[in-house]
Design a protein around this motif. Structure first.
Motif, PDB file in Angstrom:
ATOM      1  N   GLY A 185       0.893  -0.920   0.095  1.00 14.39           N
ATOM      2  CA  GLY A 185      -0.180  -0.007   0.130  1.00 14.39           C
ATOM      3  C   GLY A 185       0.902   1.277   0.038  1.00 14.39           C
ATOM      4  O   GLY A 185       2.147   1.497   0.395  1.00 14.39           O
ATOM      5  N   THR A 186       0.175   2.362  -0.439  1.00 12.68           N
ATOM      6  CA  THR A 186       0.883   3.811  -0.253  1.00 12.68           C
ATOM      7  C   THR A 186       0.376   4.633   0.931  1.00 12.68           C
ATOM      8  O   THR A 186       1.307   4.440   1.929  1.00 12.68           O
ATOM      9  N   LEU A 187      -0.772   5.023   0.885  1.00 14.64           N
ATOM     10  CA  LEU A 187      -1.081   5.856   2.048  1.00 14.64           C
ATOM     11  C   LEU A 187      -1.456   4.965   3.246  1.00 14.64           C
ATOM     12  O   LEU A 187      -1.270   5.389   4.381  1.00 14.64           O
ATOM     13  N   GLU A 188      -2.056   3.996   2.970  1.00 18.78           N
ATOM     14  CA  GLU A 188      -2.356   2.981   4.121  1.00 18.78           C
ATOM     15  C   GLU A 188      -1.473   1.790   3.900  1.00 18.78           C
ATOM     16  O   GLU A 188      -1.702   0.853   2.835  1.00 18.78           O
ATOM     17  N   VAL A 189      -0.636   1.447   4.875  1.00 22.98           N
ATOM     18  CA  VAL A 189       0.267   0.448   4.715  1.00 22.98           C
ATOM     19  C   VAL A 189      -0.218  -0.723   5.552  1.00 22.98           C
ATOM     20  O   VAL A 189      -0.695  -0.579   6.718  1.00 22.98           O
ATOM     21  N   ASP A 190      -0.368  -2.061   4.959  1.00 20.53           N
ATOM     22  CA  ASP A 190      -0.922  -3.483   5.747  1.00 20.53           C
ATOM     23  C   ASP A 190       0.554  -3.862   6.464  1.00 20.53           C
ATOM     24  O   ASP A 190       1.355  -4.514   5.849  1.00 20.53           O
ATOM     25  N   LEU A 191       0.475  -3.500   7.592  1.00 14.63           N
ATOM     26  CA  LEU A 191       1.767  -4.014   8.580  1.00 14.63           C
ATOM     27  C   LEU A 191       1.713  -5.571   8.348  1.00 14.63           C
ATOM     28  O   LEU A 191       2.976  -6.060   8.381  1.00 14.63           O
ATOM     29  N   GLU A 192       0.642  -6.297   8.237  1.00 17.94           N
ATOM     30  CA  GLU A 192       0.884  -7.802   8.388  1.00 17.94           C
ATOM     31  C   GLU A 192       1.808  -8.244   6.953  1.00 17.94           C
ATOM     32  O   GLU A 192       2.451  -9.058   7.064  1.00 17.94           O
ATOM     33  N   ALA A 193       1.272  -7.525   5.876  1.00 17.82           N
ATOM     34  CA  ALA A 193       1.857  -7.749   4.609  1.00 17.82           C
ATOM     35  C   ALA A 193       3.212  -7.536   4.600  1.00 17.82           C
ATOM     36  O   ALA A 193       4.174  -8.294   4.221  1.00 17.82           O
ATOM     37  N   VAL A 194       3.493  -6.320   5.382  1.00 20.66           N
ATOM     38  CA  VAL A 194       5.089  -5.894   5.303  1.00 20.66           C
ATOM     39  C   VAL A 194       5.765  -7.017   6.246  1.00 20.66           C
ATOM     40  O   VAL A 194       6.848  -7.357   5.932  1.00 20.66           O
ATOM     41  N   ALA A 195       5.219  -7.312   7.243  1.00 22.66           N
ATOM     42  CA  ALA A 195       6.006  -8.302   8.392  1.00 22.66           C
ATOM     43  C   ALA A 195       6.159  -9.746   7.590  1.00 22.66           C
ATOM     44  O   ALA A 195       7.215 -10.250   7.957  1.00 22.66           O
ATOM     45  N   ALA A 196       5.202 -10.132   6.920  1.00 24.20           N
ATOM     46  CA  ALA A 196       5.236 -11.287   6.046  1.00 24.20           C
ATOM     47  C   ALA A 196       6.600 -11.415   5.249  1.00 24.20           C
ATOM     48  O   ALA A 196       6.977 -12.586   4.890  1.00 24.20           O
ATOM     49  N   LEU A 197       6.980 -10.395   4.753  1.00 24.95           N
ATOM     50  CA  LEU A 197       8.341 -10.202   3.961  1.00 24.95           C
ATOM     51  C   LEU A 197       9.550 -10.491   4.516  1.00 24.95           C
ATOM     52  O   LEU A 197      10.546 -10.288   4.205  1.00 24.95           O
ATOM     53  N   ASP A 198       9.362 -10.357   6.069  1.00 24.45           N
ATOM     54  CA  ASP A 198      10.672 -10.458   6.810  1.00 24.45           C
ATOM     55  C   ASP A 198      11.628  -9.486   6.668  1.00 24.45           C
ATOM     56  O   ASP A 198      12.861  -9.727   6.473  1.00 24.45           O
TER      57      ASP A 198
END
Length: 256
Positions: free
Chosen positions: A109-122
C-alpha cells in the motif's frame, strides 16, 4: 504567447535528454569508476524522528516512500516489497526507469500500509524517506522491530528532496559512494541541460495536475515536480506560488 511554444519545445527536448541518460544498472558502476564496498556498518541515519541505526548490511529491504524503491534499485539493491505510488502496475516501475528487477517485489500500500503484509516479507530495513511524515504511520512501522528510515527534518508532506532521499537510502543500504556518484551524475546532466537550453533560465512555469474529482491543482513550494523544473533554471509563476493552502502546502488547488 510568442514565448510559450519555444519554452515548451525546449522543455520537451530537455525531458527527452534526461530520460535517455539512465542510472547505472544494478550492481554496476559508471565507466572509469572504481567499485566501492558495501559501506561500513553499523551506520546511523538522521531522520525527523531521530537517529536510526542500521546494524548490518540489509538483505531484505521494503521500500514504502514515494520513489524509495526506484532509488534503491538504481543503487543496485532490489527491494522485496515496494509501494506503487503512481499506480503503474506490475512491478511498479514506469518505462522511464532503466534499472530493473530480476525478481519483482510484492506491491504494498501507499497511504495505508498493511503491516501484516510488510511483516510477512521478513524485512531487515524499511525505507519511508518520502512520505507524509505522519508520526502515527512511522510509529506503526517501528512496531515491526526493524530500522525504519523515515523522512528527513523538514520533509513533511512529501517534500523530501531527491538529494536527501538519495543520500539517506544510499547510507542505509550501504551504498554511500554509489549514491554520491549518482548525485554528481544527475547534477552534471542538469548543468548540461541548462547550458544547452539557455532560453529556460528565469522562464516562469506552472506545473499542475488533475485529480479524479475533476479538480485542478498547481504545485507550489518544494514539490518534486517544481524541483525538477527549477533545476533546469525555471521559476514557479509568482501568481501561483503566492497561493499557498493550509491542507497541503505544496499545492494550490482550484476547480475548472
Amino acid at each position: 504567447m510568442r514565448r510559450t511554444l519555444p519554452l515548451f519545445a525546449g522543455l520537451l527536448i530537455v525531458l527527452m535528454l534526461l530520460a535517455g541518460c539512465g542510472s547505472p544498472e544494478p550492481g554496476t558502476t559508471p565507466s572509469g569508476a572504481t567499485p566501492s564496498g558495501d559501506g561500513a556498518f553499523p551506520v546511523t541515519v538522521p531522520t525527523a524522528f531521530g537517529d536510526v541505526t542500521v546494524p548490518e548490511q540489509p538483505r531484505r529491504v521494503v521500500a514504502l516512500g514515494w520513489s524509495d524503491a526506484e532509488t534503491a534499485l538504481a543503487l543496485g539493491v532490489e527491494p522485496v516489497g515496494a509501494a506503487d505510488w503512481l499506480a503503474v502496475g506490475g512491478d511498479g516501475l514506469g518505462p522511464w526507469g532503466q534499472a530493473r528487477y530480476t525478481t519483482p517485489p510484492q506491491i504494498l500500500g501507499t497511504l495505508e500500509v498493511d503491516l501484516e503484509a510488510v511483516a510477512a516479507l521478513d524485512p531487515d530495513l524499511i525505507l519511508d524517506t518520502r512520505s507524509s511524515g505522519d508520526r502515527e504511520r512511522h510509529d506503526r512501522l517501528t512496531q515491526l522491530g526493524v530500522p525504519v528510515i523515515g523522512i528527513p527534518a523538514g520533509g513533511e508532506n512529501y517534500k523530501t528532496t531527491w538529494r536527501d532521499q538519495l543520500r539517506m537510502v544510499g547510507a542505509a543500504v550501504g551504498k554511500p559512494q554509489e549514491a554520491a556518484r549518482a548525485q554528481a551524475d544527475l547534477e552534471r546532466r542538469f548543468a548540461d541541460a541548462r547550458a544547452q537550453h539557455p532560453q529556460l533560465q528565469g522562464a516562469t512555469v506552472v506545473s499542475g495536475a488533475r485529480n479524479t474529482l475533476g479538480e485542478y491543482a498547481a504545485y507550489t513550494g518544494e514539490s518534486g515536480r517544481l524541483a525538477f523544473l527549477k533545476e533546469l533554471g525555471m521559476v514557479n509563476a509568482p501568481q501561483i506560488e503566492s497561493q499557498r493552502t493550509d491542507g497541503f502546502p505544496s499545492r494550490s488547488r482550484g476547480s475548472g
